[in-house]
Scaffold this active site. Sequence first.
Site, short mmCIF file in Angstrom:
data_model
loop_
_atom_site.label_atom_id
_atom_site.label_comp_id
_atom_site.label_asym_id
_atom_site.label_seq_id
_atom_site.Cartn_x
_atom_site.Cartn_y
_atom_site.Cartn_z
N ASP A 285 82.81 38.80 -11.54
CA ASP A 285 82.88 40.18 -12.01
C ASP A 285 84.16 40.33 -12.81
OD1 ASP A 285 80.55 40.76 -10.65
OD2 ASP A 285 81.57 41.50 -8.87
N GLY A 372 76.61 46.30 -20.42
CA GLY A 372 76.68 47.04 -21.67
C GLY A 372 75.78 46.55 -22.78
N ASP A 443 70.21 46.89 -9.00
CA ASP A 443 71.25 47.34 -8.06
C ASP A 443 70.67 48.43 -7.15
OD1 ASP A 443 73.29 45.72 -9.19
OD2 ASP A 443 73.55 47.18 -10.79
N ASN A 508 70.55 42.38 -6.47
CA ASN A 508 71.72 42.75 -5.70
C ASN A 508 71.33 43.72 -4.58
OD1 ASN A 508 73.69 41.54 -7.72
ND2 ASN A 508 72.65 43.04 -9.01
#
Length: 588
Positions: A285, A372, A443, A508
């Site tokens: 990350d 992004g 997520d 995730n």
Amino acid sequence: MEAAAPLASSQSRFFSSSFSSSSSPSSTPFILHRNFHRTNLKFKSRTLSIRCSGAADNVVTLLDYGAGNVRSVRNAIRFLGFDIKDVQTPEDILNANCLIFPGVGAFAAAMDVLNKKGMAEALCTYIENDRPFLGICLGLQLLFESSEENGPVRGLGLIPGVVGRFDSTNGFRVPHIGWNALHTVKDSEILDDIGNRHVYFVHSYRAMPSNDNKEWVSSTCNYGDNFIASVRRGNVHAVQFHPEKSGDVGLSILRRFLYPKSSTTKKPREGRASKLAKRVIACLDVRTNDKGDLVVTKGDQYDVRENTGENEVRNLGKPVELAGQYYLDGADEVSFLNITGFRDFPLGDLPMLEVLRYTSENVFVPLTVGGGIRDFTDANGRYYSSLEVASEYFRSGADKISIGSDAVYAAEEYIRTGVKTGKTSLEQISRVYGNQAVVVSIDPRRVYINAPDDVEFKAVRVTNPGPNGEEYAWYQCTVNGGREGRPIGAYELAKAVEELGAGEILLNCIDCDGQGKGFDIDLIKLISDAVSIPVIASSGAGVVEHFSEVFKKTNASAALAAGIFHRKEVPIQSVKEHLLETGIEVRM
């Protein structure tokens, strides 16, 4: 300030017009513009004692037609001591002493470019004359007569056979992604040093061996069926896998091609490769800290700041150095998640592009980047499509891109209308680069309920009841780094993005993130049973046993971890040794 411009290299711009955001299979007639077709070309096989470079300046000619990441091929060639000359004209192909064709993307788009630029005829002439040639992935497929991908579409016609899609009805996940074993059927020279170890594949289409092409086939691979993994005839070689992404094994293959008569100074280390291996992925990350430096961090349920008075961003190291170390430690892939990506314009995010460029110079396993990747209009009114943004990441060294929030919005709209517009980032990128290059990152957050019919979304009985004894839960998808819940479940999202063109799912779980108590087996089983594309299990790994548990209890193809690797609590090699001991095949 002047409007930002794409950072394309000169070699990428050469063919860029055929891959612009306005191009698509629907708008471009890919079934040959020219009446060009070779069928069953015959030439006498001969093995010449040639050093591939054929020149004192050690130059390899590279046919890069601008689709996807060939930076790693360039880096591998340079790593082995050769310089590169890019093909600009058909004459550059005919004059090459050694030609490498790293095909990436869709078959039809590649043939369209080759024909429009006059490259197809030159390529056939070069190969017909038994000149040193190495095709990689699509560079192998294009040698065949035709492909069913967006077709039928005619190929170069040098090798008899049709390139068809893998059959997913037999339980095998498509795309075929990961490290698999080769079965050599004849002397190929370039495969001499692999030592029965895994090589890296990523593709949805393959060519099958037959009586008509058996004199070409040098190795096969089993994935549902035995498909062609490599071909060799004289000085002409092509491989379906990616040697530039196959670690030291892949570098040995490239070295054998570039130095065909060199002798090996040491016996290659023998492996035990027999089938598709489960993958262990290291995730980094990446974000800017309060000083403006790009650092690797790790969240606790997505919170990346320390619980101190300064409340600073948790700093676990420098991304390029960590990625290089994980490669040496045996990571099967390295994934970068730019967690400031949703706040910053991606094409202006130069540090992340530099991370990819520097990492790919010495890391020869697949690199994924996310954060992004979406359509964007800058402050000057300059519009960038998500395809342009993704292209910049690919040119900078990414092999796969990961889409998060944008995929959620696309899935919601698709479920609402039932219409594939072809305009979403997911559809555009998968159409040009192939679905194997697109990962969707999900997520979700667990929402407990008393009964499965309490919500309109798919719910499961959970292994551990909720705080009030609830026996069921559904998984609500989130966007913007987990800060905003959306009216769609993980199950519904996974099914929708598969139909829209995703080639892989990174799954995730916000509830498990940073807890070290194990993966959410209920969630991973739900999703991996629901789709036919590979699923990467993420969030919650704390000990080696968590990896064997997720592989034994679910159909996950890979497992990803971050914090335990960064903090050196669990070495990657320990994970793999444990998996081997429990009977799970991994790459060693």
